[in-house]
Design an enzyme around this catalytic site. Structure first.
Site, short mmCIF file in Angstrom:
data_model
loop_
_atom_site.label_atom_id
_atom_site.label_comp_id
_atom_site.label_asym_id
_atom_site.label_seq_id
_atom_site.Cartn_x
_atom_site.Cartn_y
_atom_site.Cartn_z
N SER A 88 0.85 -1.20 0.00
CA SER A 88 0.00 0.00 0.00
C SER A 88 0.89 1.25 0.00
CB SER A 88 -0.96 -0.05 1.20
OG SER A 88 -1.95 0.93 1.05
N ASP A 146 -15.81 -14.42 -16.21
CA ASP A 146 -15.08 -15.52 -15.55
C ASP A 146 -14.36 -16.41 -16.56
OD1 ASP A 146 -14.24 -17.66 -14.09
OD2 ASP A 146 -16.17 -18.15 -13.19
N ASP A 185 -10.61 -16.17 -19.07
CA ASP A 185 -9.25 -16.66 -18.80
C ASP A 185 -9.13 -18.16 -19.05
OD1 ASP A 185 -10.50 -17.82 -16.58
OD2 ASP A 185 -10.01 -16.11 -15.30
N ASP A 212 -14.11 -20.53 -12.75
CA ASP A 212 -13.75 -20.86 -11.37
C ASP A 212 -14.19 -19.76 -10.41
OD1 ASP A 212 -12.06 -18.94 -12.30
OD2 ASP A 212 -10.23 -19.81 -11.46
N ASP A 225 -8.61 -5.32 -5.75
CA ASP A 225 -8.26 -4.26 -4.79
C ASP A 225 -9.24 -3.10 -4.89
OD1 ASP A 225 -7.05 -2.17 -3.35
OD2 ASP A 225 -5.04 -2.86 -3.84
N HIS A 253 -7.11 -5.67 -1.10
CA HIS A 253 -5.99 -4.77 -0.86
C HIS A 253 -4.94 -5.40 0.05
CE1 HIS A 253 -3.84 -1.06 -0.89
NE2 HIS A 253 -3.95 -0.89 0.41
CA CA Z 1 -11.91 -17.59 -14.40
#
Ligand code: CA
Length: 498
Positions: free
Chosen positions: A182, A249, A252, A256, A390, A429
């Protein structure tokens, strides 16, 4: 032959019995523009946090070994009042130094991370960055204190800590590291940019490198949410999050629940807009506008400051991004721009106010300089990480900075031996969140610096109710953890970085 090895080991790792000075004698150590306030041996398990905040679980420091605790005050300017502490293991020093970073505007010694470093055998130090307390009020009409916060307190701490280490052990640390997240990630990059000789290895977690941009974005959203109708309830956030995950989702390659490449996510919150009045499972027009603003970049000078990433929705709050992001931004304007403790987010002007953060001492806080060549040329290693979910500091800042630094150094192939960025899908974060978010940062940087083994992946785990339920490699950006096609999706071995 055996004897020779034993002798070599002994010489390389002197125990507490061959210290160059007693702990108490460090109280009289002379340091330029600084005073040693105290130097005392703390017996194993005897440390308690000043102020008596031992916590409900008892003393979190009960397992610390015996160490020499040195406190000093540094005055590099007439207006400086920087406190530091240096902790020196009385025995089994690993011959290394680890400095630890801070958070937000915090003006306090960061004992928790110091304790972690000490447990690993490090000599360690932390600074209060030149003021007391968590507000930026210290900076109002105190430009030298603002500079202490921006970068000077960290660098001065490093110089003084190395001198204390040398005096105590009779030798300089063999390796020096920075470890922060941070604000500590901002400090990390500031060190790499301005003081390339301070560290051999730097861990920059979720860096607030664009301190100005982050403040402007957070206050922009907070100003929008002054209108109650524009706010989202937790139920609305869940509806939104579910819709985003449903849309992105699989981008990629694996369904999952985690969005591993949010930058490729295409989602317009307009699809959730209510058709027949407000309802818990849809968003009003004002809410849609809020959501769009949170994802969208803010024009600031000649750059765009990124909004938050798709997938981070569950961590937003009605105070705007996160309470800490809002408070940090508000303080930034009050004490470093307007010198007015009464200034409110409702006064924010999205056209004219962002650029004001880049001026004067305020602008010196930013760690946006992408030129890390001097640090790399010395052999320095930079391990950066950021959670894609984040809600305080946009992860898109991290990828943008990485790409700028790569460009400034002449391309990815020139940089991969010196700088790697690990993006953590679903991590909030500095940790937490739906994705694997618990991982050791110190061991990978040690191996990189000391053995020349650059981290090709870092395995992170996720826990629920104290029990690990998923592990996954974090990959050097722009690679992502890709499912091999067989095996459990909760096991790291089922994934390859590519
Ligand atoms: Ca995924």
């Amino acid at each position: 032959m055996k004897r020779l090895i034993v002798l070599t080991v002994f010489v390389a790792f002197p125990s507490g019995s061959v210290l160059a000075a007693t702990c108490e004698s460090l109280a009289t150590l002379t340091l330029p523009q600084a005073t040693v306030d105290s130097a005392q041996v703390v017996a194993a398990g005897a440390f308690t946090q000043p102020g008596g905040r031992a916590g409900r679980g008892g003393n979190a420091f009960a397992d610390l070994p015996t160490f020499c605790r040195v406190a000093a005050t540094l005055k590099p300017s007439n207006d400086s009042d920087i406190k530091i502490e240096v902790w020196l293991p009385a025995e089994n020093w690993n011959r290394k130094y680890q400095a630890v970073g801070n958070g937000a505007w915090t003006g306090n010694i960061n004992y928790g991370p110091m304790a972690e470093a000490l447990r690993r055998g490090y000599a360690t130090s932390s600074t209060d960055t030149g003021h007391v307390g968590g507000s930026a009020s210290f900076a109002m009409n105190h430009p030298e204190k603002a500079i202490d916060f921006a970068y000077r307190s960290e660098h001065e701490m490093v110089l003084k800590s190395k001198a204390v280490i040398d005096a105590f052990y009779g030798s300089a640390p063999k390796y020096s590291y920075w470890n922060g997240c941070s604000a500590g990630g901002r400090q990390a990059l500031k060190e790499a940019q301005m003081y390339p000789a301070d560290f051999d290895g730097i861990i920059a977690g979720s860096p607030g490198a664009d301190w100005s941009g982050r403040s402007a974005q957070a206050v922009r959203i907070a100003a929008l949410l002054e209108n109650e109708a524009a706010r989202l309830t937790p139920a609305h956030q869940q509806v939104l999050h579910n819709a985003v995950v449903a849309a992105c989702d699989a981008n990629d390659g694996l369904k999952d629940g985690l969005i591993s490449n949010p930058a490729a996510c295409k989602f317009d919150p307009k699809v959730l807009q209510c058709k027949n009045g407000d309802a818990p499972d849809c968003l009003s027009e004002a809410q849609v506008a809020t959501v769009r603003a949170i994802y969208s970049p803010l024009k600031m000078g000649n750059r765009d400051v990124a909004g938050l990433a798709y997938g981070s929705e569950l961590n937003w709050t009605n105070l705007g991004w996160s309470p800490s992001a809002r408070a940090t931004g508000l303080d930034h304007y009050r004490y470093l721009v307007y010198n007015d403790p009464e200034w409110q987010v409702s006064k924010f002007n999205a056209e004219t106010d962002p650029a004001k953060l880049e001026q004067g001492e305020s602008g010196k806080i930013d760690a946006r300089n992408p030129d890390l060549k001097a640090f790399f040329a010395r052999g320095g290693k930079l391990l950066m990480y950021h959670g894609w979910a984040d809600p305080q500091i946009s992860p898109l800042n991290a990828t943008a900075y990485y790409e700028q630094a790569v460009k400034a150094s002449g391309g990815a192939s020139k940089v991969s031996g010196s700088y790697r960025l690990f993006m953590a899908p679903g991590m909030a974060h500095c940790g937490g969140g739906e994705g694997p978010n618990d991982f050791d940062k110190v061991a990978p940087i040690e191996q990189w610096v000391e053995q020349g083994k650059a981290p090709d992946q870092i395995v992170a785990s996720h826990s629920k109710e104290g029990k690990a339920d998923r592990a996954r490699p974090l990959c050097p950006y722009p690679q992502i953890a890709t499912y091999k096609g067989s095996g459990s999706i909760d096991e790291a071995a089922s994934f390859v970085c590519k």
